[in-house]
Design a protein around this motif. Structure first.
Motif, mmCIF file in Angstrom:
data_model
loop_
_atom_site.group_PDB
_atom_site.id
_atom_site.type_symbol
_atom_site.label_atom_id
_atom_site.label_comp_id
_atom_site.label_asym_id
_atom_site.label_seq_id
_atom_site.Cartn_x
_atom_site.Cartn_y
_atom_site.Cartn_z
ATOM 1 N N PRO A 133 58.030 -10.257 129.279
ATOM 2 C CA PRO A 133 57.904 -10.146 130.673
ATOM 3 C C PRO A 133 58.120 -9.012 132.048
ATOM 4 O O PRO A 133 58.551 -8.033 130.970
ATOM 5 C CB PRO A 133 58.946 -11.589 130.559
ATOM 6 C CG PRO A 133 59.025 -11.739 129.288
ATOM 7 C CD PRO A 133 58.761 -11.205 128.443
ATOM 8 N N ALA A 134 57.554 -9.421 132.623
ATOM 9 C CA ALA A 134 57.228 -7.921 133.864
ATOM 10 C C ALA A 134 59.128 -7.566 134.022
ATOM 11 O O ALA A 134 59.215 -7.063 134.451
ATOM 12 C CB ALA A 134 56.191 -8.314 134.779
ATOM 13 N N ASN A 135 59.693 -8.816 133.802
ATOM 14 C CA ASN A 135 61.323 -9.090 134.620
ATOM 15 C C ASN A 135 61.962 -8.752 134.032
ATOM 16 O O ASN A 135 63.762 -8.857 134.347
ATOM 17 C CB ASN A 135 60.866 -10.251 135.945
ATOM 18 C CG ASN A 135 60.993 -11.081 135.217
ATOM 19 O OD1 ASN A 135 60.618 -12.019 134.468
ATOM 20 N ND2 ASN A 135 61.424 -12.437 135.912
ATOM 21 N N LEU A 136 61.185 -8.174 132.768
ATOM 22 C CA LEU A 136 62.622 -8.425 131.871
ATOM 23 C C LEU A 136 63.949 -7.290 131.755
ATOM 24 O O LEU A 136 62.926 -6.577 131.821
ATOM 25 C CB LEU A 136 62.271 -8.931 130.509
ATOM 26 C CG LEU A 136 63.330 -8.662 129.043
ATOM 27 C CD1 LEU A 136 63.621 -10.158 129.158
ATOM 28 C CD2 LEU A 136 62.758 -9.001 128.466
ATOM 29 N N ARG A 137 64.702 -7.250 131.571
ATOM 30 C CA ARG A 137 66.066 -6.077 131.237
ATOM 31 C C ARG A 137 66.075 -6.694 130.225
ATOM 32 O O ARG A 137 67.076 -7.024 129.574
ATOM 33 C CB ARG A 137 66.501 -6.250 132.613
ATOM 34 C CG ARG A 137 66.264 -6.372 133.852
ATOM 35 C CD ARG A 137 65.744 -5.017 134.753
ATOM 36 N NE ARG A 137 67.446 -3.629 134.955
ATOM 37 C CZ ARG A 137 67.896 -3.976 135.889
ATOM 38 N NH1 ARG A 137 67.736 -4.006 137.288
ATOM 39 N NH2 ARG A 137 68.675 -2.983 136.093
ATOM 40 N N LEU A 138 66.207 -5.060 129.923
ATOM 41 C CA LEU A 138 66.701 -5.028 128.055
ATOM 42 C C LEU A 138 67.404 -4.050 127.609
ATOM 43 O O LEU A 138 68.208 -4.025 126.833
ATOM 44 C CB LEU A 138 65.611 -4.607 126.679
ATOM 45 C CG LEU A 138 64.762 -5.636 126.687
ATOM 46 C CD1 LEU A 138 63.099 -5.349 126.017
ATOM 47 C CD2 LEU A 138 65.248 -6.605 126.255
ATOM 48 N N ILE A 139 67.657 -3.048 128.849
ATOM 49 C CA ILE A 139 68.897 -2.039 128.724
ATOM 50 C C ILE A 139 69.524 -2.005 129.321
ATOM 51 O O ILE A 139 69.484 -2.229 130.837
ATOM 52 C CB ILE A 139 67.988 -0.435 128.889
ATOM 53 C CG1 ILE A 139 66.805 -0.524 127.988
ATOM 54 C CG2 ILE A 139 68.676 0.451 128.771
ATOM 55 C CD1 ILE A 139 67.225 -0.124 126.674
ATOM 56 N N GLU A 164 64.044 -1.099 135.716
ATOM 57 C CA GLU A 164 63.086 -1.098 134.366
ATOM 58 C C GLU A 164 61.818 -0.754 135.045
ATOM 59 O O GLU A 164 61.194 -2.214 135.079
ATOM 60 C CB GLU A 164 63.486 -1.328 132.685
ATOM 61 C CG GLU A 164 65.123 -1.425 132.466
ATOM 62 C CD GLU A 164 65.329 -2.885 131.600
ATOM 63 O OE1 GLU A 164 64.018 -2.887 130.866
ATOM 64 O OE2 GLU A 164 66.499 -2.663 131.337
ATOM 65 N N ARG A 165 60.883 0.251 134.064
ATOM 66 C CA ARG A 165 59.010 -0.201 133.946
ATOM 67 C C ARG A 165 58.393 0.347 132.953
ATOM 68 O O ARG A 165 58.840 1.036 132.476
ATOM 69 C CB ARG A 165 59.035 0.712 135.462
ATOM 70 C CG ARG A 165 58.549 1.736 135.500
ATOM 71 C CD ARG A 165 58.824 2.962 136.333
ATOM 72 N NE ARG A 165 59.425 4.255 136.881
ATOM 73 C CZ ARG A 165 59.301 4.894 136.116
ATOM 74 N NH1 ARG A 165 58.134 4.347 135.514
ATOM 75 N NH2 ARG A 165 59.461 6.051 136.553
ATOM 76 N N ARG A 166 57.476 -0.780 133.187
ATOM 77 C CA ARG A 166 56.230 -0.040 132.237
ATOM 78 C C ARG A 166 55.462 1.052 133.327
ATOM 79 O O ARG A 166 55.104 1.851 134.364
ATOM 80 C CB ARG A 166 55.334 -1.009 131.711
ATOM 81 C CG ARG A 166 56.166 -2.018 130.924
ATOM 82 C CD ARG A 166 54.747 -2.994 130.899
ATOM 83 N NE ARG A 166 55.708 -3.686 130.121
ATOM 84 C CZ ARG A 166 55.894 -4.823 130.447
ATOM 85 N NH1 ARG A 166 55.840 -5.910 131.448
ATOM 86 N NH2 ARG A 166 56.340 -5.879 129.246
ATOM 87 N N GLY A 167 55.157 2.547 132.172
ATOM 88 C CA GLY A 167 53.896 3.491 132.764
ATOM 89 C C GLY A 167 52.888 3.445 132.263
ATOM 90 O O GLY A 167 52.998 3.133 131.060
ATOM 91 N N PHE A 168 52.948 4.903 132.315
ATOM 92 C CA PHE A 168 52.140 5.630 130.816
ATOM 93 C C PHE A 168 52.229 7.492 130.836
ATOM 94 O O PHE A 168 52.252 7.949 131.644
ATOM 95 C CB PHE A 168 50.790 5.795 131.543
ATOM 96 C CG PHE A 168 49.564 4.076 130.936
ATOM 97 C CD1 PHE A 168 49.467 3.420 130.342
ATOM 98 C CD2 PHE A 168 50.329 3.787 132.050
ATOM 99 C CE1 PHE A 168 48.523 2.657 130.287
ATOM 100 C CE2 PHE A 168 49.226 2.062 132.269
ATOM 101 C CZ PHE A 168 48.896 1.407 131.250
ATOM 102 N N ILE A 169 52.196 8.011 129.400
ATOM 103 C CA ILE A 169 51.941 8.980 129.407
ATOM 104 C C ILE A 169 50.723 9.593 127.980
ATOM 105 O O ILE A 169 50.162 8.890 127.963
ATOM 106 C CB ILE A 169 53.432 9.424 128.052
ATOM 107 C CG1 ILE A 169 53.162 8.494 127.087
ATOM 108 C CG2 ILE A 169 54.432 8.948 128.889
ATOM 109 C CD1 ILE A 169 53.640 9.125 125.336
#
Length: 160
Positions: free
Chosen positions: A43-49, A55-60
């Motif tokens: 889920p987009a709003n999940l905090r795991l750390i 926390e967010r998604r990105g690209f490398i």
């Protein structure tokens, strides 16, 4: 009785520290599992750390010319005060030790970034974890210093 009363706060502090370490390891493990599927099941709003600011998604974009890949970023420190560089370095070392305890037997590969930063990369069978520190105010400017954990699917050694 008094000794017990004095030692109880220390025991609670140690237990909470051990729990945070355990939760960090669980969070990193889940992210490594999810990296194979580009984190789409999270889920987009999940905090795991634990302890992350954001926390967010990105690209490398890999350096080997392969297409860019999804990654998960946990911002662990951000500051632009005059002491930010010193504080970022301390946070970097702290998080580096925590990650190292989560992946025993896997040697972190220190990499130097151009400019004012540092990076350590852990290559696992299914994914890679990078700890990236950027010291923003060396030389007196007030740029922001940061520390981030980045997790991605392992597609090539040293491609962060």
């Amino acid at each position: 009785m008094r000794r017990l009363a004095l030692s109880l706060p220390l025991l609670l502090l140690f237990a909470s520290s051990a729990l945070a370490q355990s939760n960090l390891c669980q969070g990193l493990g889940r992210l490594i599992e999810q990296a194979q599927s580009s984190f789409v099941d999270l889920p987009a709003n999940l905090r795991l750390i634990p302890g992350s600011i954001q926390e967010r998604r990105g690209f490398i974009t890999p350096t080997d010319g392969t297409p860019r890949r999804p990654m998960y970023v946990a911002l662990m420190f951000q500051d632009s005060t005059p002491d930010a560089t010193k504080l970022a370095m301390a946070k970097f070392r702290q998080v580096q030790g925590q990650i190292a305890r989560c992946v025993p037997g896997v040697q972190g590969q220190p990499l130097r970034e151009p400019g004012n930063g540092a990076k350590v990369l852990w290559l696992l069978p299914l994914g890679q974890i990078a700890l990236v520190g950027a010291a923003g105010n060396i030389g007196g400017d007030n740029a922001t210093s940061t520390v981030e954990i980045q997790v991605a699917f392992r597609f090539a050694a040293g491609s962060f």
